[in-house]
Design a protein around this motif. Structure first.
Motif, PDB file in Angstrom:
ATOM      1  N   ALA A  15      75.942  33.032  80.179  1.00  0.00           N
ATOM      2  CA  ALA A  15      76.618  33.965  79.269  1.00  0.00           C
ATOM      3  C   ALA A  15      75.622  34.558  78.281  1.00  0.00           C
ATOM      4  CB  ALA A  15      77.735  33.241  78.523  1.00  0.00           C
ATOM      5  N   LEU A  16      75.803  35.848  78.007  1.00  0.00           N
ATOM      6  CA  LEU A  16      74.960  36.580  77.043  1.00  0.00           C
ATOM      7  C   LEU A  16      75.797  36.830  75.800  1.00  0.00           C
ATOM      8  CD1 LEU A  16      73.668  39.181  79.642  1.00  0.00           C
ATOM      9  CD2 LEU A  16      72.261  37.381  78.589  1.00  0.00           C
ATOM     10  N   GLU A  17      75.524  36.047  74.774  1.00  0.00           N
ATOM     11  CA  GLU A  17      76.336  36.168  73.565  1.00  0.00           C
ATOM     12  C   GLU A  17      75.679  37.135  72.584  1.00  0.00           C
ATOM     13  OE1 GLU A  17      78.272  32.622  71.163  1.00  0.00           O
ATOM     14  OE2 GLU A  17      76.227  33.015  70.492  1.00  0.00           O
ATOM     15  N   ILE A  18      76.438  38.146  72.166  1.00  0.00           N
ATOM     16  CA  ILE A  18      75.958  39.098  71.154  1.00  0.00           C
ATOM     17  C   ILE A  18      76.713  38.800  69.859  1.00  0.00           C
ATOM     18  CG2 ILE A  18      75.686  41.544  70.557  1.00  0.00           C
ATOM     19  CD1 ILE A  18      75.800  42.221  73.522  1.00  0.00           C
ATOM     20  N   VAL A  19      75.976  38.647  68.755  1.00  0.00           N
ATOM     21  CA  VAL A  19      76.640  38.283  67.496  1.00  0.00           C
ATOM     22  C   VAL A  19      76.485  39.370  66.437  1.00  0.00           C
ATOM     23  CG1 VAL A  19      76.366  35.797  67.911  1.00  0.00           C
ATOM     24  CG2 VAL A  19      74.683  37.008  66.487  1.00  0.00           C
ATOM     25  N   LEU A  61      70.749  46.715  73.300  1.00  0.00           N
ATOM     26  CA  LEU A  61      69.838  46.596  74.452  1.00  0.00           C
ATOM     27  C   LEU A  61      70.410  45.593  75.469  1.00  0.00           C
ATOM     28  CD1 LEU A  61      67.059  46.999  75.899  1.00  0.00           C
ATOM     29  CD2 LEU A  61      66.226  45.065  74.513  1.00  0.00           C
ATOM     30  N   ALA A  62      70.880  44.447  74.966  1.00  0.00           N
ATOM     31  CA  ALA A  62      71.446  43.425  75.868  1.00  0.00           C
ATOM     32  C   ALA A  62      72.675  43.985  76.592  1.00  0.00           C
ATOM     33  CB  ALA A  62      71.806  42.170  75.083  1.00  0.00           C
ATOM     34  N   LEU A  63      73.525  44.700  75.837  1.00  0.00           N
ATOM     35  CA  LEU A  63      74.733  45.271  76.445  1.00  0.00           C
ATOM     36  C   LEU A  63      74.354  46.265  77.548  1.00  0.00           C
ATOM     37  CD1 LEU A  63      77.949  45.656  76.141  1.00  0.00           C
ATOM     38  CD2 LEU A  63      77.311  47.776  74.996  1.00  0.00           C
ATOM     39  N   ARG A  64      73.429  47.179  77.234  1.00  0.00           N
ATOM     40  CA  ARG A  64      73.057  48.204  78.219  1.00  0.00           C
ATOM     41  C   ARG A  64      72.398  47.581  79.450  1.00  0.00           C
ATOM     42  NH1 ARG A  64      71.265  51.545  73.522  1.00  0.00           N
ATOM     43  NH2 ARG A  64      73.030  52.921  73.110  1.00  0.00           N
ATOM     44  N   THR A  65      71.567  46.548  79.198  1.00  0.00           N
ATOM     45  CA  THR A  65      70.900  45.902  80.330  1.00  0.00           C
ATOM     46  C   THR A  65      71.930  45.201  81.216  1.00  0.00           C
ATOM     47  OG1 THR A  65      69.003  45.555  78.882  1.00  0.00           O
ATOM     48  CG2 THR A  65      69.012  44.340  80.951  1.00  0.00           C
ATOM     49  N   ALA A  66      72.872  44.493  80.590  1.00  0.00           N
ATOM     50  CA  ALA A  66      73.915  43.806  81.366  1.00  0.00           C
ATOM     51  C   ALA A  66      74.731  44.824  82.165  1.00  0.00           C
ATOM     52  CB  ALA A  66      74.820  42.997  80.441  1.00  0.00           C
ATOM     53  N   LYS A  67      75.013  45.965  81.546  1.00  0.00           N
ATOM     54  CA  LYS A  67      75.796  47.004  82.219  1.00  0.00           C
ATOM     55  C   LYS A  67      75.035  47.537  83.438  1.00  0.00           C
ATOM     56  CE  LYS A  67      77.322  51.385  80.758  1.00  0.00           C
ATOM     57  NZ  LYS A  67      77.595  52.267  79.623  1.00  0.00           N
ATOM     58  N   GLU A  68      73.743  47.809  83.235  1.00  0.00           N
ATOM     59  CA  GLU A  68      72.930  48.321  84.357  1.00  0.00           C
ATOM     60  C   GLU A  68      72.860  47.311  85.502  1.00  0.00           C
ATOM     61  OE1 GLU A  68      69.137  49.398  82.673  1.00  0.00           O
ATOM     62  OE2 GLU A  68      70.095  50.963  81.452  1.00  0.00           O
TER      63      GLU A  68
END
Ligand SMILES: [Zn+2]
Length: 399
Positions: free
Chosen positions: A254-258, A268-275
């Motif tokens: 899991a990639l947790e964004i806080v 950046l994490a969101l866009r990378t996960a989306k890609e």
């Protein structure tokens, strides 16, 4: 659409929610359901569908949603509670109740590390974890469910310690790296023991949060292989971009964004996960209380920030803070689906928002207005004292 669960023999507590404007399921695979009615019995969702197809008779409580949106209660995947509804970090009372007014019905502790005089010996650390698990199980501030009792890893722990903690009801480890274990080899060994006894793990990611904590880089995160990459966007100090991208690419966790992290790194994490077509791994937390304080609207703010700047539909952003977290953390809440916990938040466009409807207002970066929160089938609050006022609010018509 209507799906009815098998009837129970006795149904003392029946909640009917009707006239739902639109239903945000929390499920990334199908974020909006074609349904206007939800029925819950004894705190568990029993039916979801059209009023004409669902038995709404003999309700204990009936709520007219007045055309507002119904979403699962929000989940904060990363908090640091201490005792009751008090936090010594900013010496604040009632912080959990304030978050309830931001639509949060469930919180997961990433360690009770702010406890004054926190014991660091193994016996004391285990005792504190079991105490916190018991105390928050018995006491729910404002109705919020806090999964606490999250021990941090200390040098010298052996397999039997994890066996004992698991048997005592401990379900989550505090952030790996906040205790004396600072290397990936030991971290991995202990996280594997924890998993064996039903305890989920989270690792601190990034630079030190406060004096006394330390850097955890991508190599330690990958080697430890905890279930949740805690604050992949730093808490506050983020790893360099190439390391964040590497964590998205090379770990299945899991990639947790806080909220209390680096917002640019979060995007950046969101866009990378989306890609990578891995959005299901993205979950949300606040990492509060912290040096940045407590954010009663933190999860709503994350949803609006990620939707508006990360350019994902609002209904998808809501899934990150509900169904995704529930799935990644094995919680029974977070989805509007039969058999799930009946914890909900009613949302509507904030008054005077430039958005043409709720979802558009979130995509434009405004916060949603909370009109009511229900936890385990019971009304916890009506109009939020903390969000911008919702244009429409639901009404209790009976019960
Ligand atoms: Zn941390």
């Amino acid at each position: 659409m209507s799906i009815d669960a098998p009837a129970k023999s006795s149904s003392p507590n029946k909640l009917v929610i009707r006239n739902i404007g639109f239903l945000l399921s929390g499920d990334l695979n199908r974020p909006i359901l074609d349904a206007d009615t939800v029925v819950a019995i004894d705190g568990v969702i029993h039916a979801v569908g059209s009023a004409k197809d669902i038995d709404t008779a003999d309700a204990t409580t009936t709520i007219d949603a007045k055309g507002t949106a119904l979403a699962p209660g929000l989940i904060d995947s990363h908090v640091h509670p201490v005792c009751g509804d008090w936090t010594p970090r900013q010496n604040q009372l009632g912080w959990i109740d304030s978050c309830l007014h931001g639509g949060v019905t469930t919180m997961v502790s990433a360690g009770e590390v702010h406890t004054p005089g926190r014991p660091k010996d193994i016996v004391g650390m285990k005792a504190m974890a079991i105490f916190a698990q018991r105390a928050f199980h018995a006491f729910r501030p404002g109705g919020v469910k806090v999964y606490a009792g999250a021990p941090v890893l200390e040098q010298g722990m052996v397999e039997d310690d994890f066996k004992e903690l698991g048997a005592a009801g401990v379900k989550f480890l505090g952030e790996v790296g906040l205790g004396s274990v600072k290397d990936g080899t030991t971290g991995r060994r202990m996280v594997t023991w924890a998993r064996k006894y039903g305890i989920q793990s989270t690792i601190h990611t990034g630079g030190p949060s406060i004096p006394g904590s330390s850097l955890i880089d991508k190599d330690m995160v990958l080697e430890t292989d905890a279930d949740v990459i805690g604050h992949v966007n730093g808490g506050h100090t983020a790893l360099p971009d190439d390391q964040i991208v590497a964590l998205c690419e090379r770990s299945p966790r899991a990639l947790e964004i806080v909220h209390n992290g680096n917002e640019r790194a979060g995007l950046l994490a969101l866009r990378t996960a989306k890609e990578l077509n891995q959005l299901h791994r993205v979950i949300l937390g606040t990492d509060s209380p912290a040096g940045s304080g407590v954010q009663p609207l933190g999860i709503l703010r994350m949803i609006s920030m990620l939707s508006s700047l990360g350019e994902i539909p609002a209904e998808v952003a809501i899934c990150l803070g509900t169904g995704n977290t529930a799935k990644m953390r094995s919680l029974a809440c977070g989805l509007i689906a039969i058999g799930r916990e009946a914890s909900f938040v009613f949302l509507d466009t904030a008054q005077q928002s430039a958005g043409k409807n709720l979802l558009d207002s979130i995509q434009k970066g405004d916060l949603a207005g909370v009109g009511m929160v229900i936890t385990d089938g019971a009304v916890s609050i009506q109009r939020s004292r903390n969000t911008p006022p919702a244009t429409r609010v639901p009404e209790i018509v009976r019960g």
